[in-house]
Design a protein around this motif. Structure first.
Motif, mmCIF file in Angstrom:
data_model
loop_
_atom_site.group_PDB
_atom_site.id
_atom_site.type_symbol
_atom_site.label_atom_id
_atom_site.label_comp_id
_atom_site.label_asym_id
_atom_site.label_seq_id
_atom_site.Cartn_x
_atom_site.Cartn_y
_atom_site.Cartn_z
ATOM 1 N N ALA A 94 22.827 44.712 38.086
ATOM 2 C CA ALA A 94 21.514 45.346 37.908
ATOM 3 C C ALA A 94 21.671 46.803 37.487
ATOM 4 C CB ALA A 94 20.706 45.248 39.196
ATOM 5 N N CYS A 104 15.504 49.464 51.779
ATOM 6 C CA CYS A 104 14.283 48.883 51.215
ATOM 7 C C CYS A 104 13.753 47.743 52.069
ATOM 8 C CB CYS A 104 14.557 48.347 49.812
ATOM 9 S SG CYS A 104 15.596 46.860 49.798
ATOM 10 N N PHE A 135 26.776 54.579 45.753
ATOM 11 C CA PHE A 135 27.158 54.334 44.357
ATOM 12 C C PHE A 135 27.890 55.522 43.750
ATOM 13 C CE2 PHE A 135 22.804 52.689 45.232
ATOM 14 C CZ PHE A 135 23.191 51.405 45.585
ATOM 15 N N LEU A 180 11.067 48.547 45.278
ATOM 16 C CA LEU A 180 12.340 48.762 44.593
ATOM 17 C C LEU A 180 13.515 48.538 45.532
ATOM 18 C CD1 LEU A 180 11.563 52.004 42.552
ATOM 19 C CD2 LEU A 180 11.658 49.646 41.731
ATOM 20 N N CYS A 181 14.566 47.928 44.985
ATOM 21 C CA CYS A 181 15.826 47.801 45.703
ATOM 22 C C CYS A 181 16.915 48.227 44.743
ATOM 23 C CB CYS A 181 16.073 46.367 46.152
ATOM 24 S SG CYS A 181 17.710 46.176 46.898
ATOM 25 N N ARG A 182 17.825 49.082 45.177
ATOM 26 C CA ARG A 182 18.878 49.531 44.292
ATOM 27 C C ARG A 182 20.176 48.769 44.526
ATOM 28 N NH1 ARG A 182 19.375 51.404 39.255
ATOM 29 N NH2 ARG A 182 20.392 53.427 39.084
ATOM 30 N N CYS A 183 20.247 48.008 45.610
ATOM 31 C CA CYS A 183 21.531 47.408 45.975
ATOM 32 C C CYS A 183 21.711 45.955 45.544
ATOM 33 C CB CYS A 183 21.716 47.458 47.490
ATOM 34 S SG CYS A 183 21.660 49.097 48.199
ATOM 35 N N THR A 184 20.683 45.155 45.635
ATOM 36 C CA THR A 184 20.868 43.701 45.571
ATOM 37 C C THR A 184 20.632 43.093 44.200
ATOM 38 O OG1 THR A 184 18.562 43.265 46.042
ATOM 39 C CG2 THR A 184 20.021 43.482 47.945
ATOM 40 N N GLY A 185 20.047 43.854 43.268
ATOM 41 C CA GLY A 185 19.668 43.256 41.991
ATOM 42 C C GLY A 185 18.573 42.219 42.159
ATOM 43 N N TYR A 186 17.968 42.167 43.356
ATOM 44 C CA TYR A 186 16.834 41.305 43.716
ATOM 45 C C TYR A 186 17.183 39.827 43.896
ATOM 46 C CZ TYR A 186 14.423 45.534 42.277
ATOM 47 O OH TYR A 186 14.049 46.839 42.150
ATOM 48 N N LEU A 241 18.322 54.402 47.381
ATOM 49 C CA LEU A 241 16.899 54.367 47.731
ATOM 50 C C LEU A 241 16.550 55.323 48.870
ATOM 51 C CD1 LEU A 241 14.583 52.991 46.344
ATOM 52 C CD2 LEU A 241 14.473 51.401 48.233
ATOM 53 N N HIS A 250 25.864 41.174 42.131
ATOM 54 C CA HIS A 250 24.458 41.195 41.680
ATOM 55 C C HIS A 250 23.953 42.630 41.513
ATOM 56 C CE1 HIS A 250 23.930 37.156 44.049
ATOM 57 N NE2 HIS A 250 24.561 36.980 42.909
ATOM 58 N N GLY A 251 24.198 43.434 42.547
ATOM 59 C CA GLY A 251 23.710 44.816 42.516
ATOM 60 C C GLY A 251 24.385 45.600 41.398
#
Ligand code: FES
Ligand code: FES
Lengths: 161, 785
Positions: free
Chosen positions: B671, A103, B266, A135-141, B212, B667-668
């Motif tokens: 989420a 991303c 994942f 969108l980012c799936r890895c970092t949780g933003y 992603l 963190h990831g």
């Protein structure tokens, strides 16, 4: 087929392309600029964000034929030199604002534009609001937001791309 | 290994991989292109269940640019084998799952293309290869498949009901695994004597990993050497090579798999995808490279999905709230064929969670349905069982009038009980559960909640708080190999078989080797992802990488130092035991003889070859990362919109190599757990069998504007099971999150009398609960949405 001329990362390129060619396909396949990514097919993820004539554009949703004469900056054209990173790139690295990195080009281009518009006034709420289309799936933003806020405080970050 | 020795381990070293990734120079699968490459498109089933009566390919073949069309019949004619998924976890610490009545479960062969039936919407039935991507897609539309539509079944409980359609004739009842664990008699006795029994049933919904980067593969075949090359990002190139060469029926040495930058995994990328085999096969038939890249819609339909567990749990308590026994009945929906039983197996070993429950019994079943296959998804199986026990405790506290935190504290496994054997036989290695709990409550400012709740109430909002403990297991493929070479040019090269997809191995692994060899981190390069270089490797899953790779790299480093001392002794003409290794140099104390590793490599290369050490290590003993998390949510009662306003967690990862990276992983992970609780769902419309979450427009994702910033702390209780004391990071963020968020939402709605709500907690679900109170049911949401 249609002929288009664009200025990409400061260099003028002219190509004859299929009418239905998207900007992102043009960048990746014609020019080999594979830093701009494709993460979706509904203009939702922002992995493909580039800067076109000074504004961010999701390059998966623009026909290159409609951009004749435009000036395009991609992630490859952001850093001022081989060994120097743009302040936003550097901030992403320092604050661990990326994991898989897929991303990241889109995030960085969006952040550069955000900082250009808001300067050092940029706050967390604004960043979170304006980043909603990436969108980012890895970092949780968490660290992306942190990196953008830190970069916004760098005087060198505004206005450079 | 004493603390003061660490120079690199435990430091927040900036990542080495970032230089290329922030400048657009990453090497993701779709970034590769080969001269003369052709493009593939896949014809997919529009039906959840249908017999294939025939496939007409002539029209497609005459479509402009089309080069090749292959079907399931061609697959059989060419003698291709099914993908050898090997789904039953098999280390001696894994829970042993068997077929009903014992024996090896039937898993449903996974051919690249089926010849008999399609068993889920999106199943590949043909591949079309053409000069361009657009021509391939046009060609795919001209493949005519004659289907005989069959009745289908979507939900696992429907699949085991009498008269349900059979997904496989071989398993008419659909349940292909049925195993009982624990002490059933003892559990029954405990339940009979208990003062209280509390039970609940939950469905931990089906979600998908959404890396992603859509999956992509580029294959080429060299006619002269007979060798195949595959560029395809995955969770481990070595496994891809082994399983794909078995599909093609070739010796593994004829296949080279390259997996460089991987845009998220994942779990979804750990198993082989049919398209990877299809492009290899097509490239051999055409004598040209063939590329396939999934669209996001294809990814939503056919990436291996996650969760989907129905669990019924019962807890027996005495009058003081002490837990006496637990009984669970877990049903895993594996989809159309069985790719992995890891979720069911991993969860089975942890049904008692962080609590000291003397006796437990579990029935574990796995069933086929007409849906996409499920696979391990971040923290495989553990969020499911954590959700079950942590929600059940919350319900028990409420029904019986206990304080939910008090009830947990009373039953936690105490540190002095470690190593602790739980009621189904898992042995927790170490951990200070109560300390985690205390700390999480402090950093979440649990005590300040009441004031915030009142403030929210004044704004017309409902504030709720949730809490959960967790313990998980990290087992994973036991074998790993490391090869370390010290090069005269001042670099150290490490070859290892794990496969990162964002976890920063190039940095954290370099920290370990730099530590052991007393070299700068910059000088250490980690080589991964090319099966011509990496021969053995378990890939990255189950939080295994740092622990397995760390251990084997430490061992190989020790071997390397031993070899260096031998060579230095020869060089100094001194006995080996007199040579010592200090500050990256070999020295002979009391003399001026000293040489650094790189110089030594140069000086001894001619006589002894490269300065090199290799080690293969097997490590079976599992570790048990653990922790606690708390959150707050604010609900707008007018709309049912839930906002997460606070999220804190404490995670015991054992020794932490790089806190910058570990925090990022947490963190990831949070989420993804929050996403499942709040928005995510692979919803399949039961009557038509059609998946309705096919794009980012209809699959709710964690986004920057619906996530909070997190408050995270790492607890380092060193694991006694491996030399570096590592447990695992990366999955702990996810494991408790489903329960934490749900507990908080239910807490916010306490005045409505609602005791439970199904995930995802969408505004509609919450709004209905507010409107209808305890009368609300799951049924309600399904029928009126
Ligand atoms: S690829 Fe452009 S928004 Fe997703
Ligand atoms: S870093 Fe992987 S998607 Fe953002």
């Amino acid at each position: 087929m249609i002929e288009v001329t664009l200025k990409v990362n400061g260099e003028e390129v002219t190509r004859s392309v299929d009418d239905r060619t998207l900007l992102v396909t043009f960048l990746r396949d014609e020019l080999g600029l594979t830093g701009t990514h494709v993460g979706c097919d509904t203009t939702q993820c922002g992995a493909c964000v580039t800067i076109v004539d000074g504004h961010t554009l999701k390059s998966c949703t623009a026909l290159v034929a409609s951009l004749d004469g435009a000036e395009v900056t991609t992630i490859e054209g952001l850093a001022p030199g081989e060994d120097t990173l743009h302040p936003v790139q550097a901030a992403f690295r320092t604050h661990h604002g990326l994991q898989c990195g897929f991303c990241t080009p889109g995030m960085i281009m969006t952040a550069v534009d955000m900082i250009r518009r808001h300067g050092s006034d940029l706050d967390e709420t604004t960043v979170r609001h304006e980043l909603e289309g990436n969108l980012c799936r890895c970092t949780g933003y968490h660290n992306i937001v942190k990196a953008i806020l830190a970069a916004a405080r760098e005087p060198a970050a505004a206005g450079t791309f | 290994m004493t603390e003061k020795l660490f120079r690199h381990i435990g430091k927040p070293v900036e990542r080495k991989e970032d230089a290329r990734l922030v400048t657009g120079k990453g090497r993701f699968s779709d970034d590769f292109r080969l001269a003369g490459q052709a493009h593939a498109a896949i014809v997919r089933s529009p039906h959840p269940h249908a017999r294939i009566r025939g496939i007409e390919t002539a029209e497609a073949l005459s479509s402009p640019g089309v080069l090749l069309v292959l079907t399931g019949r061609d697959c059989l004619d060419d003698g291709l084998e099914p993908i050898p998924h090997n789904p039953v976890p098999s280390t001696k610490y894994d829970m042993k799952l068997t077929a009903p009545g014992g024996g090896v479960p039937f898993i449903g062969p996974h051919h690249l293309l089926p010849d008999d039936k399609v068993r889920h919407v999106g199943e590949a039935v043909a591949i079309v290869v053409a000069e361009t991507q657009a021509q391939a897609l046009d060609g795919a539309e001209r493949v005519l498949v004659d289907y005989e539509i069959l009745p289908h079944v979507i939900h696992s409980e429907d699949a085991i009901a009498a008269g349900a359609p059979a997904v496989w004739d071989e398993v008419p009842e659909n349940a292909f695994v049925d195993t009982r664990f624990g002490d059933w008699k003892g559990t029954e006795r405990a339940f009979e004597q208990a003062t209280h029994v509390v039970s609940a049933k939950f469905h931990v919904n089906r979600v998908t990993a959404v890396p992603l980067e859509p999956r992509s593969a580029l294959a080429s075949f060299d006619v002269e050497t007979g060798r195949y090359v595959l560029y395809a990002g995955s969770g481990g190139a070595v496994r891809q090579k082994r399983e794909l060469s078995s599909v093609l029926g070739i010796d593994p040495s004829r296949l080279r798999v390259l997996s460089y930058d991987v845009g998220g995994n994942f779990g979804a990328r750990n198993r082989v995808y049919v398209e990877f085999g299809l492009v290899l096969w097509a490239s051999q038939k055409l004598g040209r490279p063939v590329k396939y890249t999934a669209t996001r819609s294809e990814a939503f339909l056919t990436d291996y999905q996650g969760r989907d567990l129905v669990t019924t749990v019962e807890l027996a308590l005495d009058e003081d709230g002490r837990f006496l026994a637990l009984r669970a009945d877990n049903i895993s929906n594996v989809g159309a064929r069985c790719v992995s039983l890891s979720p069911l197996s991993k969860g089975s070993g942890l049904i008692t969670g962080s609590y000291d429950i003397p006796v437990a019994a579990l029935r574990a079943r796995a069933v086929f349905t007409n849906t996409m296959c499920t696979q391990a998804y971040r923290s495989s199986g553990r969020p499911e069982v954590t959700y079950a026990i942590e929600r059940l405790i919350e319900i028990a506290a409420r029904r019986l009038g206990f304080d939910p935190l008090e009830l947990r504290l009373r039953n936690l496994v105490p540190p002095e009980a470690m190593p602790y054997r739980n009621a189904v036989g898992s042995i927790y290695d170490s951990g200070e559960y109560e300390k985690n709990m205390d700390r999480a409550l402090v950093i979440a400012d649990w005590a300040g909640f009441e004031a915030r709740r009142q403030a929210a109430a004044e704004r017309g909002k409902l504030l709720g708080r949730g809490f959960a403990n967790y313990v998980e297991s990290s087992i994973g493929t036991p074998k790993e190999r490391a090869e370390i070479t010290v090069k005269p040019d001042g670099t150290i090269e490490v070859v290892i078989g794990t496969q990162p997809s964002g976890q920063g191995h190039e940095t954290s692994f370099a920290q370990v080797v730099a530590e052991m060899l007393d070299a700068p981190v910059e000088n250490v390069t980690i080589v991964l992802g090319d099966t011509d270089v990496v021969s053995v490797g378990g890939g990255s899953h189950s939080g295994r990488s740092m622990r397995h790779a760390g251990t084997v790299m430490a061992m190989a480093s020790a071997d390397l130092v031993a070899e260096a001392r031998r060579r230095a002794a020869e060089l100094f003409d001194a006995p080996e035991e007199d040579v010592s290794f200090e500050g990256g140099r070999l020295v002979l104390p009391g003399t001026n003889h000293a040489v650094d590793l790189f110089e030594l490599a140069r000086l001894t290369e001619r006589d002894h070859g490269p300065l090199f050490a290799a080690r293969t290590n097997e490590m079976h003993t599992p570790v048990f990362p653990n922790g606690a998390a708390a959150c707050e949510v604010e609900i707008d009662p007018k709309t049912g919109l839930v906002e997460i306003t606070r999220y804190a967690s404490v995670d015991d990862v054992g020794r932490c190599i790089n806190p910058l990276i570990v925090h990022g992983q947490t963190h990831g992970g949070i989420a993804q757990g929050v996403g499942q609780a709040m928005w995510e769902e692979c919803h399949v419309e039961p009557s038509s069998g059609q998946p309705v979450s096919g794009s980012f427009m209809d699959y709710g994702m964690p986004r920057s504007d619906n996530m909070p910033s997190f408050i995270c702390e790492i607890a380092e209780v060193i694991s006694p099971t491996n030399p570096l004391g590592i447990k695992a990071g990366g999955e702990g963020g996810t494991t408790p999150a489903l329960a934490v968020v749900t507990n908080a939402v239910i807490d916010a709605l306490r005045d409505t009398g609602v005791e439970d709500l199904p995930m995802p907690l969408t505004p509609l679900t919450v709004w209905k609960a507010i409107r209808h109170g305890a009368g609300h049911t799951d049924e309600d949401t399904r029928t009126t949405s």
